[in-house]
Design a protein around this motif. Structure first.
Motif, PDB file in Angstrom:
ATOM      1  N   THR A  44       2.444  68.152  62.656  1.00 47.74           N
ATOM      2  CA  THR A  44       3.391  68.450  63.732  1.00 47.74           C
ATOM      3  C   THR A  44       4.314  69.625  63.419  1.00 47.74           C
ATOM      4  O   THR A  44       4.676  70.382  64.316  1.00 47.74           O
ATOM      5  N   LYS A  45       4.698  69.772  62.153  1.00 46.86           N
ATOM      6  CA  LYS A  45       5.644  70.836  61.815  1.00 46.86           C
ATOM      7  C   LYS A  45       4.950  72.132  61.387  1.00 46.86           C
ATOM      8  O   LYS A  45       5.492  73.222  61.600  1.00 46.86           O
ATOM      9  N   VAL A  70      10.213  68.507  52.876  1.00 50.00           N
ATOM     10  CA  VAL A  70       9.639  69.259  53.998  1.00 50.00           C
ATOM     11  C   VAL A  70       9.517  70.736  53.632  1.00 50.00           C
ATOM     12  O   VAL A  70       8.525  71.396  53.970  1.00 50.00           O
ATOM     13  N   VAL A 107       3.841  65.244  59.084  1.00 51.69           N
ATOM     14  CA  VAL A 107       4.633  66.464  58.891  1.00 51.69           C
ATOM     15  C   VAL A 107       3.723  67.688  58.848  1.00 51.69           C
ATOM     16  O   VAL A 107       4.001  68.720  59.484  1.00 51.69           O
ATOM     17  N   ALA A 116       6.041  72.823  53.515  1.00 50.68           N
ATOM     18  CA  ALA A 116       5.850  74.064  54.277  1.00 50.68           C
ATOM     19  C   ALA A 116       5.064  75.085  53.455  1.00 50.68           C
ATOM     20  O   ALA A 116       4.170  75.775  53.963  1.00 50.68           O
TER      21      ALA A 116
END
Length: 299
Positions: free
Chosen positions: A244-245, A190, A241, A194
């Motif tokens: 949503t993130k 994750v 991911v 990012a």
């Protein structure tokens, strides 16, 4: 009595000598601390310089490769331009000659002229297409440099960034992304996603295709039917991911599973199977924009 007087006379010198030695010891201790601190600072600076030099060398190599490709395309464009100029000159001479021939009627000459106009339009189309390709190559180079800079602290064995087939590929190893047989993105991955998402959000004009790849080892569990299922679920997890993130526009995202059918290496060895287990994030120009040049020109 004389000896006693001599002792009293030497006492200030003895006291001064003791004080001087203490100060000297303090100064030597401070000097030692400063030297240790300086050595640590110099060591860190050398390490930072080495990292910077490695990244610079990588970027310079990529830039040199792009320059070579651009030079080759400029050569192709020059050749096409020379051919176009030759055709224009030949066409002008042909029209001048046709105008003197009585056997060519007016409608025939007009038909030929329209054909020549179409040829000129085709030459313009070739120029526009080459310009579009050059713009895309420049955009790919900028994207690769930004991604490599953002992922500079990630192990090269886990993440690679390269241009293949005219688009940018970000390949992330299965070892970094998922536990064995799982489609759940782990916390370490994750953090990498990012950094990728930040660059993707800076290039909103690009689409993003996420592909899951597996090795040839069969799998069948209560939740996963086979390698097709596993690769598709992993691609969907990565897309989820990103959306949503990290707020990547879902309209730009596509998830796909390739199973075991696009290997990078032979599945006969553990090393080969490890290379084949990967997730690829493929960054492409929006097709409706790039191929708009290929649409027929309005008359």
């Amino acid at each position: 009595m004389k000896k006693l007087i001599l002792v009293f006379a030497m006492m200030p010198f003895l006291f001064t000598s003791c004080v001087g030695k203490k100060k000297l010891a303090d100064l030597e201790s401070q000097l030692t601390e400063l030297q240790a601190s300086s050595a640590s600072t110099v060591s860190k600076a050398k390490a930072d310089l080495s990292d910077c030099q490695s990244l610079t060398a990588s970027l310079q190599g990529e830039l040199k490769k792009r320059d070579t490709d651009l030079e080759a395309k400029n050569g192709q464009l020059k050749t096409l331009q020379e051919q176009l100029d030759y055709f224009k000159k030949t066409n002008t001479n042909l029209l001048d000659r046709l105008s003197d021939l009585s056997v060519i009627n007016k409608s025939g000459a007009e038909s030929i002229r329209k054909s020549l106009d179409a040829l000129n339009e085709q030459g313009k189309y070739i120029k526009d297409l080459n310009s579009s390709i050059q713009r895309k190559d420049s955009m790919n180079l900028s994207l690769v440099m930004n991604l490599k800079r953002s992922l500079a602290d990630v192990n090269d064995e886990d993440v690679t960034v390269e241009v293949k087939k005219g688009v940018v590929y970000i390949s992330i190893s299965d070892n970094l992304m998922f536990a064995s047989g799982s489609a759940v993105v782990n916390a370490k991955a994750v953090a990498v996603l990012a950094k990728v998402a930040k660059v993707l959000n800076d290039h909103k004009e690009l689409d993003v295709l996420v592909e899951g790849h597996t090795d040839s080892q069969p799998i069948s569990t209560e939740c996963i039917q086979d390698n097709w299922d596993l690769s598709a679920k992993r691609a969907t997890s990565v897309v989820r991911v990103l959306q949503t993130k990290f707020d990547v526009d879902p309209e730009r995202l596509t998830a796909g599973g390739r199973g075991e059918f696009e290997p990078q290496s032979a599945n006969k060895t553990a090393k080969g199977r490890k290379q084949n287990r990967r997730t690829e994030i493929i960054v492409t120009p929006k097709l409706d924009q790039f191929f708009s040049l290929m649409a027929p020109q309005a008359k």
